[in-house]
Every structure is written in structure tokens, then in C-alpha cells.
Write a protein that holds these residues in place. Structure first.
Motif, PDB file in Angstrom:
ATOM      1  N   GLN A 139       0.838  -1.199   0.000  1.00 21.64           N
ATOM      2  CA  GLN A 139       0.000   0.000   0.000  1.00 21.64           C
ATOM      3  C   GLN A 139       0.876   1.253   0.000  1.00 21.64           C
ATOM      4  O   GLN A 139       0.654   2.187  -0.787  1.00 21.64           O
ATOM      5  N   GLY A 140       1.900   1.263   0.842  1.00 26.25           N
ATOM      6  CA  GLY A 140       2.794   2.416   0.901  1.00 26.25           C
ATOM      7  C   GLY A 140       3.613   2.577  -0.370  1.00 26.25           C
ATOM      8  O   GLY A 140       3.798   3.697  -0.864  1.00 26.25           O
ATOM      9  N   VAL A 141       4.096   1.472  -0.919  1.00 23.56           N
ATOM     10  CA  VAL A 141       4.897   1.532  -2.148  1.00 23.56           C
ATOM     11  C   VAL A 141       4.062   2.050  -3.316  1.00 23.56           C
ATOM     12  O   VAL A 141       4.512   2.895  -4.094  1.00 23.56           O
ATOM     13  N   MET A 142       2.827   1.559  -3.429  1.00 17.74           N
ATOM     14  CA  MET A 142       1.964   1.991  -4.534  1.00 17.74           C
ATOM     15  C   MET A 142       1.634   3.478  -4.424  1.00 17.74           C
ATOM     16  O   MET A 142       1.652   4.197  -5.420  1.00 17.74           O
ATOM     17  N   GLU A 143       1.312   3.913  -3.231  1.00 12.29           N
ATOM     18  CA  GLU A 143       0.998   5.336  -3.038  1.00 12.29           C
ATOM     19  C   GLU A 143       2.182   6.210  -3.416  1.00 12.29           C
ATOM     20  O   GLU A 143       2.031   7.270  -4.022  1.00 12.29           O
ATOM     21  N   SER A 144       3.387   5.764  -3.074  1.00  9.50           N
ATOM     22  CA  SER A 144       4.595   6.525  -3.388  1.00  9.50           C
ATOM     23  C   SER A 144       4.883   6.532  -4.886  1.00  9.50           C
ATOM     24  O   SER A 144       5.183   7.584  -5.467  1.00  9.50           O
ATOM     25  N   LYS A 145       4.758   5.378  -5.535  1.00 10.13           N
ATOM     26  CA  LYS A 145       5.113   5.271  -6.948  1.00 10.13           C
ATOM     27  C   LYS A 145       4.099   5.950  -7.866  1.00 10.13           C
ATOM     28  O   LYS A 145       4.463   6.509  -8.907  1.00 10.13           O
ATOM     29  N   LEU A 146       2.830   5.883  -7.524  1.00 11.09           N
ATOM     30  CA  LEU A 146       1.786   6.373  -8.422  1.00 11.09           C
ATOM     31  C   LEU A 146       1.560   7.876  -8.333  1.00 11.09           C
ATOM     32  O   LEU A 146       0.774   8.436  -9.093  1.00 11.09           O
ATOM     33  N   GLN A 147       2.247   8.530  -7.409  1.00 14.16           N
ATOM     34  CA  GLN A 147       2.220   9.992  -7.328  1.00 14.16           C
ATOM     35  C   GLN A 147       3.596  10.497  -7.729  1.00 14.16           C
ATOM     36  O   GLN A 147       4.553  10.341  -6.980  1.00 14.16           O
ATOM     37  N   PHE A 148       3.701  11.092  -8.919  1.00 16.02           N
ATOM     38  CA  PHE A 148       5.015  11.434  -9.436  1.00 16.02           C
ATOM     39  C   PHE A 148       4.965  12.690 -10.297  1.00 16.02           C
ATOM     40  O   PHE A 148       3.925  13.060 -10.844  1.00 16.02           O
TER      41      PHE A 148
END
Length: 258
Positions: A139-148
């Protein structure tokens, strides 16, 4: 005596000829490269999840172990898209092949890599192993990667494959097996730890996220993320590294005329 350009061109021709004469074999070699990276992803991301409460240690663990994927590819003989962007562009720069001739090889390699890593990562999540710790971590990795930021992501992709291809180039140059293993692992750590973007590795982590989290995450920016990281990886390997290497080691005009 063969120059670096000669050696790299020879490798580029070998890959091109395998694709031309036996595309199924080339696809399987590409599939296995993705699968090897998938195994590395299982190890590194599970460590990241286990150490999720210890952010710094967790990041170092992920970066320090992901290199086993590239080591497996180099030692076991497989085709990685990002490395091929560097090696196979050399015959093009030298004028021995045209870009349109190697493009199908890149496409098949990319698809094979993605199928391989996606399958392994999908099966990992479906196995239910470490599910309790993987859900919050992913969940944390996806939130970080998908906001760029678009430009930042592109640059991360460029720097990532610049470093990956230095690792691949080192693997060609270094003959001592122990030294080669260490150098490859350290170079991979050099792109993972700062958070640079590797398109094939992203295919694995996004497969984990899609499989584990489903509709709980907004995936609208995923296609753009993959496009930008892929484009950045291409530029990092085939331009930022390959062009200077070609200029450094190409034969002087006086020798060419002879």
C-alpha cells in the motif's frame, strides 16, 4: 586486439541473430530474465515488508538484495531489456545494423521480461505467503510510486538504466567471477537505494500491488508511469552510456581509412 566496441558489437550481433533465427528461444531467454528478477523481487520486497517499521534498514535491505536478479541473468544467460538497450545499440552506432532491425528484438525482450516477472510475482501473492505484512507494505509503495512528477520520473528512469548498464558493461569487462559478482551487486544497489525507476522491476512490484490490493488503489497513473520509466531506461542505456562509450573506444579515422 579487439576493442570494447568490437566486443559489445559482437554481443549485440549474437542477440540479434538469436532473435532473427529462433525468436521462440529469444522470447524464453527474455521470459527467464524476468523470472529471475521476480525471484529477486520476492526476496527484496519481503525483506522490505518485514523491516517496514525500520525505514532506513528496510531500504538498505531491499537495495542490497535486489542485485541477485541481475547476477542470475548474467551468470545463467538470459535477455534483460534494459541491458539490451545498451549492448544492441552498439552495432547501430557502428553502422552495422539499422535501428529498425533491433527494434523487434527490444519489443520481444520487453514483453518476455514483463511476462516472466509478472507471473512470478503474481504467483507469490496468490500463494498467500507473508500476506499480513505485504498488504501495508505494498500500500505504501503503490501510493509513493503512483504519485510522481513527469520530468522527475523520466530522469529516474534515465539514471537507473545508466547505472544498470554500467553493471552489465562491468560484467563483460571483469573476468574474475567473485569481483564481477560484487561489482554487479553494488551497482544494482546504487540504483535501487536512491529510488530510481527500472521498468521491468516496476512490472513486478505493480503486479504484486494489483494482485494484492485490487480496487483499493487508484491505478489511473500506472500506464504513464510505465511509459515514462521505460522511455527513461531506453535513453539511459542507449544514449547516456552507449554514445560516450562508443566515442571513447571507436577506431580513429586514420585507422578506419587503412
Amino acid at each position: 586486439m579487439f576493442s570494447d566496441i568490437d566486443v559489445l558489437c559482437k554481443l549485440g550481433h549474437i542477440k540479434y541473430n538469436i532473435m532473427k533465427t529462433d525468436p521462440l528461444r529469444f522470447f524464453v531467454r527474455s521470459f527467464m530474465a524476468g523470472a529471475y528478477l521476480g525471484v529477486a523481487a520476492i526476496l527484496s520486497y519481503t525483506l522490505g515488508a518485514l523491516l517496514n517499521d525500520h525505514t532506513v534498514v528496510g531500504k538498505i535491505a531491499v537495495a542490497g538484495t535486489f542485485g541477485i536478479g541481475l547476477v542470475a541473468i548474467v551468470y545463467l544467460g538470459a535477455e534483460l531489456f534494459t541491458g539490451n538497450c545498451f549492448v544492441s545499440i552498439m552495432p547501430v552506432l557502428k553502422g552495422e545494423l539499422k535501428f529498425h532491425q533491433i527494434l523487434p528484438m527490444w519489443i520481444v525482450c520487453y514483453i518476455g521480461n514483463m511476462v516472466g516477472i509478472a507471473l512470478v510475482c503474481f504467483l507469490y501473492i496468490k500463494s498467500g505467503a507473508q500476506e499480513a505484512i505485504m498488504i501495508p507494505y505494498l500500500q505504501g509503495v503503490m501510493e509513493s510510486k503512483l504519485q510522481f512528477d513527469v520530468m522527475e520520473l523520466l530522469i529516474k528512469g534515465i539514471l537507473c538504466n545508466f547505472i544498470v548498464c554500467i553493471a552489465a558493461y562491468s560484467g563483460v569487462k571483469i573476468k574474475d567471477e567473485t569481483a564481477r559478482l560484487i561489482v554487479i551487486m553494488v551497482f544494482v544497489m546504487a540504483f535501487v537505494l536512491p529510488g530510481f525507476e527500472h521498468c521491468i522491476a516496476n512490472g513486478g512490484i505493480f503486479t504484486m500491488g494489483l494482485t494484492q490490493l485490487g480496487n483499493t488503489v487508484n491505478w489511473l497513473t500506472l500506464p504513464l508511469h510505465m511509459l515514462l520509466s521505460t522511455l527513461g531506461n531506453i535513453l539511459g542505456g542507449s544514449v547516456l552510456l552507449a554514445v560516450p562509450i562508443y566515442i571513447m573506444f571507436k577506431a580513429p579515422q586514420s585507422e578506419i581509412k587503412k
